[in-house]
Write a protein that holds these residues in place. Structure first.
Motif, mmCIF file in Angstrom:
data_model
loop_
_atom_site.group_PDB
_atom_site.id
_atom_site.type_symbol
_atom_site.label_atom_id
_atom_site.label_comp_id
_atom_site.label_asym_id
_atom_site.label_seq_id
_atom_site.Cartn_x
_atom_site.Cartn_y
_atom_site.Cartn_z
ATOM 1 N N ILE A 1 0.894 -1.281 -0.091
ATOM 2 C CA ILE A 1 -0.008 -0.011 -0.042
ATOM 3 C C ILE A 1 0.913 1.351 -0.039
ATOM 4 O O ILE A 1 0.600 2.249 0.055
ATOM 5 N N THR A 2 2.180 1.201 -0.053
ATOM 6 C CA THR A 2 2.919 2.241 -0.080
ATOM 7 C C THR A 2 3.136 2.886 -1.355
ATOM 8 O O THR A 2 3.519 3.856 -1.756
ATOM 9 N N LEU A 3 2.754 2.026 -2.633
ATOM 10 C CA LEU A 3 2.931 2.394 -3.749
ATOM 11 C C LEU A 3 1.666 3.393 -4.071
ATOM 12 O O LEU A 3 0.941 3.557 -3.522
ATOM 13 N N PRO A 4 2.366 4.517 -4.914
ATOM 14 C CA PRO A 4 1.134 5.502 -5.192
ATOM 15 C C PRO A 4 -0.176 5.041 -5.827
ATOM 16 O O PRO A 4 -0.118 4.005 -6.537
#
Length: 348
Positions: free
Chosen positions: A100-103
């Motif tokens: 979930i750290t991906l944009p």
């Protein structure tokens, strides 16, 4: 077997089991542990088989020691089993997790077309003044489009509205006045009537300010004692709503076949505040719509007694209002589907 011997052996088994359980890291070795300490060939099972050899006075305590030993071994086994399951689940979740750290992906929202914005604004405002909205087909009969609004086949004004013909008696509507004719026939001489008719129309025009297709919104009010004063007040309120209270509204006499008397309506130029510039051709005013009192012929042809009732009508070009309001130079921008053009009208 004596009770003291059992207690000594039990202590040794617990120590051994505690050490071995620490080395168990997978299900297979856990099963080996269970077979060794809790299985049929385990020391625990052997001790239970020797219960009959224990003297009667020690038998109860012997059983308590065995129960305690069994419970401790089961506890070691259960705790390790639970830990292995948790570790297995954790590994699975780590392998399947979503980063979930991906944009995130932006949801691109569209916008209303500028013509739709103007139509919604006009209809909403006029509905607040008591008007209702009527619609009709874009492919219309020559009767409704021309003759019932006082434009017979030999009338010269048909040249001004050079239309697209489907056949001899069917055209693409050149104005939304045909909706007014439909409503009047439907009302069959009854009143009051207070309607607006927004919609797309077609004419053989093609330049920077005219298109072969464009939008109109026409209005019609029928009743007893309807006067030009009512029309002028309605148009003044509408234009000041659209362009701002500071805009000056000007009325000029004109000619339309379906109204008598007829007027052209101008507003003071927002670019120069009425002083004169290239936009308003140095007149200080810009034409925005036509209107007038409905011609008696139109009332009679559509079932109304022109001695009993009177009516006013107006027609405003939606594209023209949008061009003036948003300073759009070429009407073709409305119909090319240019995303960059439409993005200007996205609300934040």
């Amino acid at each position: 077997m004596k009770l003291s011997d059992l207690k000594e052996e039990s202590s040794k088994i617990i120590d051994e089991a505690s050490k071995e359980i620490n080395n168990v890291n997978e299900t297979a070795s856990l099963n080996e542990f269970k077979n060794k300490f809790l299985g049929k060939k385990s020391s625990l099972t052997d001790f239970y088989s020797k219960m009959k050899e224990v003297i009667a006075s020690e038998r109860k305590d012997f059983g308590l020691v065995l129960t305690s030993l069994r419970d401790k071994l089961n506890s070691l086994y259960d705790e390790k089993e639970k830990k292995l399951k948790e570790e297995k689940l954790k590994k699975k979740m780590l392998a399947e997790k979503v980063d979930i750290t991906l944009p995130g992906r932006d949801m691109l929202l569209g916008s209303k077309h500028p013509n739709e914005i103007i139509i919604d604004d006009i209809t909403s405002y006029l509905m607040s003044l008591g008007f209702s909205v009527e619609e009709g087909p874009e492919v219309e009969s020559d009767l409704n489009n021309f003759e019932l609004v006082n434009i017979p086949k030999d009338h010269p004004s048909r040249d001004m509205q050079d239309s697209f013909s489907i056949n001899e008696n069917t055209v693409l509507r050149s104005h939304t006045s045909c909706i007014q004719a439909r409503v009047m026939k439907k009302m069959n001489g009854t009143y009051p009537v207070k309607i607006i008719c927004p919609g797309k129309v077609y004419r053989r025009d093609n330049d920077a300010t005219h298109s072969h297709e464009f939008f109109q919104c026409e209005g019609l009010v029928i009743g007893e004692h309807v006067t030009m004063s009512h029309l002028l007040e309605t148009l003044t309120l509408l234009l000041k709503h659209l362009f701002g209270e500071k805009r000056e509204v000007r009325f000029r006499p004109s000619y339309f076949p379906f109204t008598e008397p007829s007027i052209e309506v101008d507003i003071s130029c927002a670019e120069c505040n009425g002083k004169g510039c290239n936009l308003c051709k140095h007149t200080g005013f810009i034409e925005v719509l036509g209107a007038g009192m409905v011609h008696p012929n139109v009332l009679r042809m559509n079932g109304y007694d022109d001695k009993k009732v009177s009516a006013y009508a107006f027609g405003i070009g939606i594209d023209r209002v949008a061009m003036l309001k948003y300073k759009i130079e070429d009407i073709k921008n409305f119909y090319t589907g240019d995303i960059n053009f439409l993005k200007q009208f996205v609300k934040e």
